[in-house]
Design an enzyme around this catalytic site. Structure first.
Site, PDB file in Angstrom:
ATOM      1  N   LYS A 280       9.318 -21.796  10.793  1.00 52.08           N
ATOM      2  CA  LYS A 280       9.925 -20.591  10.234  1.00 52.08           C
ATOM      3  C   LYS A 280      10.259 -20.818   8.757  1.00 52.08           C
ATOM      4  O   LYS A 280      10.464 -21.956   8.345  1.00 52.08           O
ATOM      5  CB  LYS A 280      11.250 -20.298  10.959  1.00 52.08           C
ATOM      6  CG  LYS A 280      11.102 -19.827  12.387  1.00 52.08           C
ATOM      7  CD  LYS A 280      12.479 -19.544  12.984  1.00 52.08           C
ATOM      8  CE  LYS A 280      12.369 -19.059  14.422  1.00 52.08           C
ATOM      9  NZ  LYS A 280      11.713 -17.760  14.567  1.00 52.08           N
ATOM     10  N   ARG A 354       9.126 -17.701  25.577  1.00 52.87           N
ATOM     11  CA  ARG A 354       8.344 -17.288  26.755  1.00 52.87           C
ATOM     12  C   ARG A 354       7.724 -18.498  27.446  1.00 52.87           C
ATOM     13  O   ARG A 354       7.484 -18.472  28.638  1.00 52.87           O
ATOM     14  CB  ARG A 354       7.296 -16.247  26.321  1.00 52.87           C
ATOM     15  CG  ARG A 354       6.279 -16.754  25.361  1.00 52.87           C
ATOM     16  CD  ARG A 354       5.562 -15.624  24.612  1.00 52.87           C
ATOM     17  NE  ARG A 354       6.387 -15.045  23.546  1.00 52.87           N
ATOM     18  CZ  ARG A 354       6.005 -14.057  22.757  1.00 52.87           C
ATOM     19  NH1 ARG A 354       4.822 -13.506  22.900  1.00 52.87           N
ATOM     20  NH2 ARG A 354       6.814 -13.578  21.815  1.00 52.87           N
TER      21      ARG A 354
HETATM   22  N1  BES Z   1      14.004 -17.023  18.624  1.00 57.05           N
HETATM   23  C1  BES Z   1      12.984 -16.236  18.045  1.00 57.05           C
HETATM   24  C2  BES Z   1      13.309 -14.743  18.060  1.00 57.05           C
HETATM   25  C3  BES Z   1      14.496 -14.303  17.231  1.00 57.05           C
HETATM   26  C4  BES Z   1      14.314 -13.820  15.960  1.00 57.05           C
HETATM   27  C5  BES Z   1      15.769 -14.306  17.766  1.00 57.05           C
HETATM   28  C6  BES Z   1      15.396 -13.358  15.232  1.00 57.05           C
HETATM   29  C7  BES Z   1      16.847 -13.868  17.031  1.00 57.05           C
HETATM   30  C8  BES Z   1      16.652 -13.392  15.772  1.00 57.05           C
HETATM   31  C9  BES Z   1      11.672 -16.424  18.808  1.00 57.05           C
HETATM   32  O1  BES Z   1      11.481 -17.660  19.385  1.00 57.05           O
HETATM   33  C10 BES Z   1      10.573 -16.231  17.839  1.00 57.05           C
HETATM   34  O2  BES Z   1      10.463 -17.008  16.927  1.00 57.05           O
HETATM   35  N2  BES Z   1       9.763 -15.225  18.068  1.00 57.05           N
HETATM   36  C11 BES Z   1       8.648 -14.943  17.240  1.00 57.05           C
HETATM   37  C12 BES Z   1       7.504 -14.618  18.142  1.00 57.05           C
HETATM   38  C13 BES Z   1       6.187 -14.463  17.445  1.00 57.05           C
HETATM   39  C14 BES Z   1       5.723 -15.770  16.844  1.00 57.05           C
HETATM   40  C15 BES Z   1       5.183 -13.945  18.456  1.00 57.05           C
HETATM   41  C16 BES Z   1       8.996 -13.764  16.372  1.00 57.05           C
HETATM   42  O3  BES Z   1       9.646 -12.849  16.843  1.00 57.05           O
HETATM   43  O4  BES Z   1       8.630 -13.772  15.194  1.00 57.05           O
HETATM   44 MN    MN Z   2      10.615 -19.020  17.999  1.00 60.15          MN
END
Ligand code: BES
Ligand code: MN
Ligand code: ZN
Length: 507
Positions: A280, A354
């Site tokens: 990230k 997931r």
């Molecule tokens: N933990 C994150 C989702 C999240 C984002 C929670 C902001 C709280 C606040 C999750 O694991 C994630 O990174 N999801 C990705 C999925 C994508 C790569 C398909 C996302 O939402 O960008």
């Molecule tokens: Mn994530």
């Protein structure tokens, strides 16, 4: 905080600050509402004078503090907003606003005059519970790492007075239950607020063992060796980049009814989500310590269910791992085999929630045959984009379960919005080389492609998925738009709603 009901009169002068509420007045110069005449008497007419000046209007979160001429403490008036929107949530927010306004202002004890908080659709029991919610959750702060803290309200009382003194026994019972629930909310907020260096997967397992011991529940912890034996390749892959190994934790409450249903409550417990190899950006990455919210809320729910002796059997499952990049991390392109034999093509290591849930859902369905499965997860950024920071997404394959959760969420003021799961989303998660893929080529409907992925591992069992990415925590910038009882940091969103669903069932 101490909190109780008391049959006496709120204005008798036994607390530092007496709190009364009223709904928003109109444009016309109507007289002081009859409900506030007692307050005006205690203030020797100062209230009428302020009313005539239109100094007080009763808008949401409007606070006015008077010093009583008789020297018997202060009187705080708080606005409930428009009469048409006077509901439990308005009461919750009013109580929280009052408590927050009194922070650091020399108010140790406060007392609410119940008769001024009730209304059409807000009977005494609802108002009493909502005042407790607003007071305890509004006063909540995470103080573990602070040397000093400013003193706030330490003791709250709901005064029944002559209007409601006869309901004392019933209101005391209702309040006791609400305080039990709130104890789990606060306990859970404290756990979620711990940073990732402290709240490792093993630490979450340790907390589960404590809960199990305290409430006489069965606890099972799968360490990395046992997870290997069980072929839980998803949770192992996600945890492989961290020196803190993954854990799957199961806490079982046997239920208060002899032939009650069994509900599995499964939570995403990523103790820190850096994204892994699909890392990230640095901006706000610290918020990803809250990525364990779902698992901690699941633990809080089974804790509350046991404390309240609710009828259903509850199986809480926490899927805990830390998602970090390293030489041993899982990588894009990897294919992992999960507990139930289904395989996942990993296309993005940041879609890790997931992947850990795949094992947890597969396991609980196979081993426990629950009547219903509810999972909670801070699963997608798309949920925050779709619904914002106050509302969770609900995806359900069972109408009764969906209705039950929606009605419970309306009672507790934790808004959920149901979203549709269609074959379009199911098609999108199909993989060329595995059973499913964890990322799709179209960047559409992120909440629902994630749901379609999870559904694969639940099969035919009645299932509801709560994506709580937005409402699970507040930051200094989102805080000001949130209800005043959501303090900065973890909210433990969903705990009150799901526990209320376990209590009430479907309408
Ligand atoms: N933990 C994150 C989702 C999240 C984002 C929670 C902001 C709280 C606040 C999750 O694991 C994630 O990174 N999801 C990705 C999925 C994508 C790569 C398909 C996302 O939402 O960008
Ligand atoms: Mn994530
Ligand atoms: Zn995550």
């Amino acid at each position: 905080m101490k909190f109780a009901v008391d049959r006496r009169d709120a204005l008798a002068g036994s607390v530092d600050v007496a709190v009364s509420a009223f709904t928003e007045r109109g444009e016309k110069d109507e007289p002081l509402p009859r409900l506030l005449v007692k307050e005006d008497e205690a203030l020797d007419g100062l209230l009428t004078a302020a009313w005539k000046r239109r100094e007080i209007k009763g808008r949401k979160a409007e606070i006015t503090v008077f010093h009583r001429p008789d020297g018997r403490g202060r009187l705080l008036l708080v606005g409930l907003g428009a009469k048409a929107t006077h509901d439990a949530e308005a009461v919750r927010r009013a109580a929280a606003s009052a408590v927050k306004a009194l922070k650091g202002r020399g108010a140790r004890t406060i007392g609410f005059r119940l008769a001024t908080f009730t209304g059409e659709g807000v009977p005494t029991e609802t108002a009493t519970r909502a005042i407790a919610d607003g007071t305890l959750l509004g006063a909540y702060e995470f103080l573990r790492y602070r040397a000093t803290a400013e003193a706030g309200v330490e003791e709250g009382t709901v005064f029944l007075g002559e209007e409601h003194g006869r309901e004392e026994a019933a209101l005391r019972r209702a309040l006791d239950q609400e305080l039990t629930l709130l104890d789990s909310v606060i306990w859970t907020r404290d756990l979620i607020n711990l940073p990732a260096d402290t709240a490792t997967p093993e630490r979450l397992a340790e907390e589960a063992r404590h809960v199990a011991k305290e409430y006489g529940l069965k606890v099972t912890v799968f360490d990395e060796k046992k997870l290997e034996e069980l072929h839980c390749g998803g949770i192992l892959a996600v945890g492989s980049g961290s020196i803190h190994p993954p854990r799957m934790v199961i806490v079982e409450y046997g239920g208060g009814a002899r032939s009650g249903k069994t509900v599995a409550v499964v939570g995403k417990g990523i103790t820190f989500d850096s994204g892994g190899i699909s890392i990230k950006p640095a901006l706000a990455m610290q918020e990803m310590k809250f990525d364990k919210s779902g698992a901690c809320v699941a633990l809080g729910i089974v804790r509350a269910a046991a404390a309240l002796k609710l009828p259903p059997k509850v199986i809480a499952v926490m899927a805990c791992a830390e998602n970090l990049p390293s030489g041993s991390s899982y990588r894009p392109g990897d294919v992992v085999r999960t507990y139930n034999g289904k395989t996942i093509e990993v296309l993005n290591t940041d879609a890790e929630g997931r992947v850990v849930l795949a094992d947890a859902l597969g396991y609980v369905v196979d081993k426990y045959h629950p009547d219903e499965v509810i999972d909670l997860a801070t699963l997608t950024g798309a949920e925050v984009v779709a619904l914002g920071d106050d509302t969770g997404a609900l995806i359900a394959t069972d109408e009764k379960l969906a209705k039950g959760l929606l009605s419970a969420s309306a009672i507790t003021g934790e808004p959920l919005w149901r979203m549709p799961l269609t074959d379009f989303h199911r098609e999108l998660v199909k993989s060329d080389i595995a059973d499913v893929r964890n990322h799709t080529e179209l960047s559409v409907a992120g909440v629902l492609t994630a749901s379609a992925f999870l559904e694969t591992f639940v099969g035919k069992t009645a299932w509801a998925h709560l994506d709580i990415a937005g409402p699970s925590y507040t930051t200094p910038s989102t805080r000001k738009y949130q209800p005043p009882y959501q303090s900065i940091g973890a909210t433990a969103f969903g705990l009150r709603a799901v526990t209320t669903y376990l209590r009430d069932g479907s309408p």
